[in-house]
Scaffold this active site. Structure first.
Site, PDB file in Angstrom:
ATOM      1  N   MET A 182       0.911  -1.096   0.013  1.00  0.00           N
ATOM      2  CA  MET A 182       0.101   0.084   0.003  1.00  0.00           C
ATOM      3  C   MET A 182       0.794   1.404  -0.053  1.00  0.00           C
ATOM      4  SD  MET A 182      -2.772   1.167   3.005  1.00  0.00           S
ATOM      5  CE  MET A 182      -1.653   1.433   3.893  1.00  0.00           C
ATOM      6  N   CYS A 183       0.155   2.322  -0.549  1.00  0.00           N
ATOM      7  CA  CYS A 183       0.964   3.704  -0.431  1.00  0.00           C
ATOM      8  C   CYS A 183       0.001   4.574  -0.428  1.00  0.00           C
ATOM      9  CB  CYS A 183       2.054   3.834  -1.617  1.00  0.00           C
ATOM     10  SG  CYS A 183       1.315   4.028  -3.260  1.00  0.00           S
ATOM     11  N   HIS A 184       0.201   6.045  -0.903  1.00  0.00           N
ATOM     12  CA  HIS A 184      -0.953   6.818  -0.800  1.00  0.00           C
ATOM     13  C   HIS A 184      -1.974   6.678  -2.107  1.00  0.00           C
ATOM     14  CE1 HIS A 184      -1.850  11.615  -0.397  1.00  0.00           C
ATOM     15  NE2 HIS A 184      -2.941  10.819   0.301  1.00  0.00           N
ATOM     16  N   ILE A 211      -3.949   4.316   0.136  1.00  0.00           N
ATOM     17  CA  ILE A 211      -4.910   4.455   1.486  1.00  0.00           C
ATOM     18  C   ILE A 211      -6.063   5.635   1.424  1.00  0.00           C
ATOM     19  CG2 ILE A 211      -3.326   6.093   2.633  1.00  0.00           C
ATOM     20  CD1 ILE A 211      -3.554   4.790   5.424  1.00  0.00           C
TER      21      ILE A 211
END
Length: 225
Positions: A182-184, A211
């Site tokens: 996961m990242c932004h 996220i």
């Protein structure tokens, strides 16, 4: 049943096998030459790769006949049938439209699959405690971002610090386990997911939209930034 290990794809999982195949090709009229070459390999212990360099008419002769990792649907049917039924390391022959082949399966593995998982699908899994015990969750954002918004159970491997954790990744994480990244917004995580695959991680999932998408689509308690 004992035969289930050989069935492809594995029942229910849908994971396909990939084979590392080496081969040698001669013209259709050169069947006698092929039989002689096969005898030299099986009886005299000569190497298929060396003989491919010398005799093969396929461009792969430059690589010692190595075709690399192949899966079903990439080769002509006769060759595929022979490759996917051949015992490991046994030299077998088959005939295709190109001529006569000797082929040898050097290794096999489960196909590496990079999957995208939607926030709502991930949310359903995320609520299950057994899921959290069986998988690895990686957040590749920077510490200041994680401070603004985070999800529990995610281990933080900031992309900017890749030089420190990258070389040790197979000691920190298990390549056999399902791994979620996961990242932004889902772009950095996609980069890391592809890199993990190149390191031998078999089942890697990228959280689509990161996220931010998770917060806006599924869980409004997670802050956006």
């Amino acid at each position: 049943p004992a035969s289930s290990a050989l069935s492809s794809p594995a029942s229910g999982s849908g994971v396909e096998r990939e084979l590392l195949v080496q081969h040698l090709l001669v013209k259709e009229g050169d069947a006698n030459l092929l039989v002689d070459i096969q005898r030299r390999i099986t009886r005299e212990g000569e190497d298929l790769g060396d003989l491919a360099v010398e005799y093969s008419i396929c461009p792969s002769k430059q690589e010692g006949g190595l075709l690399g990792w192949v899966k079903k649907g990439q080769m002509v049917p006769e060759f595929e049938e022979a490759a996917f039924t051949a015992p490991l390391n046994k030299v077998v022959r088959c005939k295709t439209q190109f001529g006569w082949h000797l082929l040898q399966v050097l290794s096999e593995r489960e196909e590496c699959v990079l999957r995208e998982i939607q926030p709502k699908d991930f949310h359903v899994k995320f609520q299950d405690p057994t899921f959290l015990e069986e998988v690895q969750l990686i957040d590749v954002r920077e510490p200041d971002e994680v401070a603004k918004a985070s999800l529990p159970s995610f281990e933080v491997f900031p992309l900017r610090q890749f030089g420190t954790w990258g070389p040790e990744i197979t000691t920190k994480l298990d390549p056999q386990k399902d791994t979620y990244v996961m990242c932004h917004h889902g772009m950095r995580s996609l980069q890391v997911a592809k890199w993990l695959q190149s390191q031998g991680f078999q089942r890697v999932f990228n959280l689509t939209g990161g996220i931010h998408a998770y917060a806006t689509m599924v869980d409004p308690t997670v802050p956006t930034y």
